[in-house]
Enzyme design. Structure first.
Site, PDB file in Angstrom:
ATOM      1  N   ARG B  79       0.828  -1.203   0.000  1.00 28.17           N
ATOM      2  CA  ARG B  79       0.000   0.000   0.000  1.00 28.17           C
ATOM      3  C   ARG B  79       0.865   1.257   0.000  1.00 28.17           C
ATOM      4  O   ARG B  79       2.063   1.210   0.292  1.00 28.17           O
ATOM      5  CB  ARG B  79      -0.910   0.028   1.239  1.00 28.17           C
ATOM      6  CG  ARG B  79      -0.152   0.040   2.551  1.00 28.17           C
ATOM      7  CD  ARG B  79      -1.004   0.533   3.716  1.00 28.17           C
ATOM      8  NE  ARG B  79      -0.319   0.396   4.989  1.00 28.17           N
ATOM      9  CZ  ARG B  79       0.628   1.220   5.440  1.00 28.17           C
ATOM     10  NH1 ARG B  79       1.034   2.257   4.709  1.00 28.17           N
ATOM     11  NH2 ARG B  79       1.178   1.024   6.632  1.00 28.17           N
ATOM     12  N   GLY B  81       1.709   5.080   1.620  1.00 28.30           N
ATOM     13  CA  GLY B  81       1.752   5.552   2.997  1.00 28.30           C
ATOM     14  C   GLY B  81       2.922   4.973   3.768  1.00 28.30           C
ATOM     15  O   GLY B  81       3.639   4.093   3.298  1.00 28.30           O
ATOM     16  N   ASP B  82       3.070   5.465   4.983  1.00 33.07           N
ATOM     17  CA  ASP B  82       4.225   5.135   5.819  1.00 33.07           C
ATOM     18  C   ASP B  82       3.812   4.090   6.859  1.00 33.07           C
ATOM     19  O   ASP B  82       2.831   3.359   6.669  1.00 33.07           O
ATOM     20  CB  ASP B  82       4.725   6.430   6.466  1.00 33.07           C
ATOM     21  CG  ASP B  82       6.216   6.409   6.751  1.00 33.07           C
ATOM     22  OD1 ASP B  82       6.950   7.187   6.137  1.00 33.07           O
ATOM     23  OD2 ASP B  82       6.631   5.587   7.593  1.00 33.07           O
ATOM     24  N   ILE B  83       4.519   4.068   7.989  1.00 29.90           N
ATOM     25  CA  ILE B  83       4.252   3.076   9.025  1.00 29.90           C
ATOM     26  C   ILE B  83       3.010   3.470   9.819  1.00 29.90           C
ATOM     27  O   ILE B  83       2.730   4.648  10.035  1.00 29.90           O
ATOM     28  CB  ILE B  83       5.481   2.963   9.967  1.00 29.90           C
ATOM     29  CG1 ILE B  83       5.367   1.735  10.851  1.00 29.90           C
ATOM     30  CG2 ILE B  83       5.664   4.236  10.786  1.00 29.90           C
ATOM     31  CD1 ILE B  83       6.678   1.383  11.560  1.00 29.90           C
ATOM     32  N   HIS B  86      -2.263  -0.729  13.959  1.00 25.47           N
ATOM     33  CA  HIS B  86      -3.661  -1.137  14.011  1.00 25.47           C
ATOM     34  C   HIS B  86      -3.872  -1.923  15.284  1.00 25.47           C
ATOM     35  O   HIS B  86      -2.975  -2.664  15.721  1.00 25.47           O
ATOM     36  CB  HIS B  86      -4.007  -2.056  12.825  1.00 25.47           C
ATOM     37  CG  HIS B  86      -3.805  -1.411  11.494  1.00 25.47           C
ATOM     38  ND1 HIS B  86      -4.393  -0.219  11.145  1.00 25.47           N
ATOM     39  CD2 HIS B  86      -3.080  -1.799  10.411  1.00 25.47           C
ATOM     40  CE1 HIS B  86      -4.033   0.100   9.916  1.00 25.47           C
ATOM     41  NE2 HIS B  86      -3.244  -0.828   9.439  1.00 25.47           N
ATOM     42  N   CYS B 178       3.100   7.415  10.536  1.00 27.09           N
ATOM     43  CA  CYS B 178       3.012   7.949   9.183  1.00 27.09           C
ATOM     44  C   CYS B 178       4.261   8.772   8.807  1.00 27.09           C
ATOM     45  O   CYS B 178       4.227   9.573   7.878  1.00 27.09           O
ATOM     46  CB  CYS B 178       1.753   8.806   8.998  1.00 27.09           C
ATOM     47  SG  CYS B 178       0.268   7.937   9.526  1.00 27.09           S
TER      48      CYS B 178
END
EC number: 2.3.1.181
Lengths: 163, 215
Positions: B79, B81-83, B86, B178
């Site tokens: 995907r 985006g960054d880290i 969740h 992020c």
């Protein structure tokens, strides 16, 4: 059940407001698409362009595509020597936290990769048809170019896709 | 002419990250061949950290051994985006939809995901907004309440958004969320102080109100 009814009533409400917004966009996207589709190139329905010059074809993504992507912050480039197939993915670009795959309009072997995109991925936005080229390919089936769209066809395709 | 479309919603409860990836791959493939209609997965993950395509490992601040101790998994994904983190009580939506059929590009799609979260926040009286350029996501002031990371393959989306209802925000301390070092994270619970801010409610009306643009 109640959720479904509520969802469909809000969907209907939105359909009205969405439709009215759509009236604003076609003129804009039409004029943008028309003014930024180049002659002499062939186009894929996944918004890549190919320029066939002798033994080599140069490939990139169109101005329409870069506009819809937003600012490109990363380009996942393939290696040279790798084979590509028509419609198959050879890399990806990242913009606005979305990675979008890039597909090859033709089959062949990658002979050159635009390594400048590693340092300056924004070239895809600022110069999609020139400095923002992505790969150069030695085509294996030149007849594939016949199945791609010309500039007028692609312009119309963009217009229809943007509703 | 607009043809009526169908959105099938799967309310999945808590699902392991790798299981969700496997499922999404199958659904993307089926959507591509029109075996299925647009589909929306609504779920939560157990303690999980994920990285995007750029593999920004440097934004993970604790070693694997410590991750194992706290019972969290780490996964690399395709995907954008960054880290991110969740965990329980973070509401996740993974739309598997054909952007080409609704004439949307990546930028507009992501804006609509942001709007979805902004509208949900507003239902609880929280004023959230989209990020500035380069800070995609949903913010309450300088605090991030919702994150986005999407993959688009042949015009079909996967991955999606993660909205903090009431996750344990301490888990975000183990990363640079992020990749943005100088801003914090927040949740609906933190912004409203509501006791009963449970994710189960999200899986009811709230989550889908903002997604009406999909229909």
């Amino acid at each position: 059940m109640a959720l479904g009814m509520w969802a469909s009533s809000t969907a209907n409400a939105l359909r009205i407001s969405y439709a009215s917004k759509a009236h604003l966009s076609p003129a804009f996207s039409f004029s943008r698409c028309f003014s930024t589709v180049l002659d002499g190139l062939k186009y894929a329905s996944s918004h890549e362009w190919v320029k066939h010059e002798g033994p080599v074809a140069t490939i990139g993504i169109t101005d329409h595509a870069q506009d819809h992507l937003g600012e490109v912050v990363f380009v996942d480039l393939p290696e040279t020597g790798v084979a590509v197939t028509q419609g198959g993915s050879f890399g990806a670009v990242e913009s606005v936290k979305a990675t979008s795959d890039v597909n090859s309009p033709i089959s062949g072997e990658i002979v050159e990769v635009n390594t400048k995109l590693s340092e300056t991925p924004g070239l895809i936005n600022s110069s999609p048809y020139e400095d923002g080229w992505i790969i150069k390919v030695k085509p294996s089936s030149p007849s594939e170019l016949g199945s791609l769209m010309g500039p007028k066809e692609y312009t119309k395709f963009c217009e229809e896709e943007d509703h | 002419m607009r043809v009526a479309r169908c959105l099938e919603v799967w309310k999945m409860g808590t699902i392991n990250y790798l299981e969700s990836i496997k499922l999404q791959k199958k659904l993307v493939s089926d959507r591509k061949t029109n075996k299925i209609s647009d589909t929306l997965l609504s779920l939560q993950h157990p303690l999980t950290y994920t990285l995007g395509k750029r593999r920004t490992d440097h934004n993970m601040l604790i070693p694997m051994s410590q991750l194992k101790k706290i019972g969290a998994e780490l996964h690399y994904t395709q995907r954008g985006g960054d880290i991110t983190f969740h965990g329980p009580h973070q509401a996740i939506l993974y739309p598997i939809i054909s952007l080409r059929e609704i004439g949307l590009g990546a930028r507009n799609y992501v804006e609509k995901l942001e709007l979805t979260m902004i509208e949900l926040a507003s239902l609880y009286g929280v004023k959230a907004c989209a990020g500035q350029k380069g800070e995609t996501g949903v913010w309450v002031g300088e605090r991030k309440i919702g994150a986005i990371g999407v993959q688009i393959s042949n015009g079909i989306t996967s991955h999606g958004l993660a909205f903090n209802i009431d996750p344990d925000l301490n888990y975000f301390k183990h990363i640079v969320p992020c990749g943005i070092a100088d801003k914090g994270v927040t949740s609906l619970r933190k912004e409203t102080g509501l006791e009963k801010c449970k994710s189960q409610r999200w899986e009811g009306q709230g989550s889908f109100k903002g997604l009406q643009w999909l229909c």
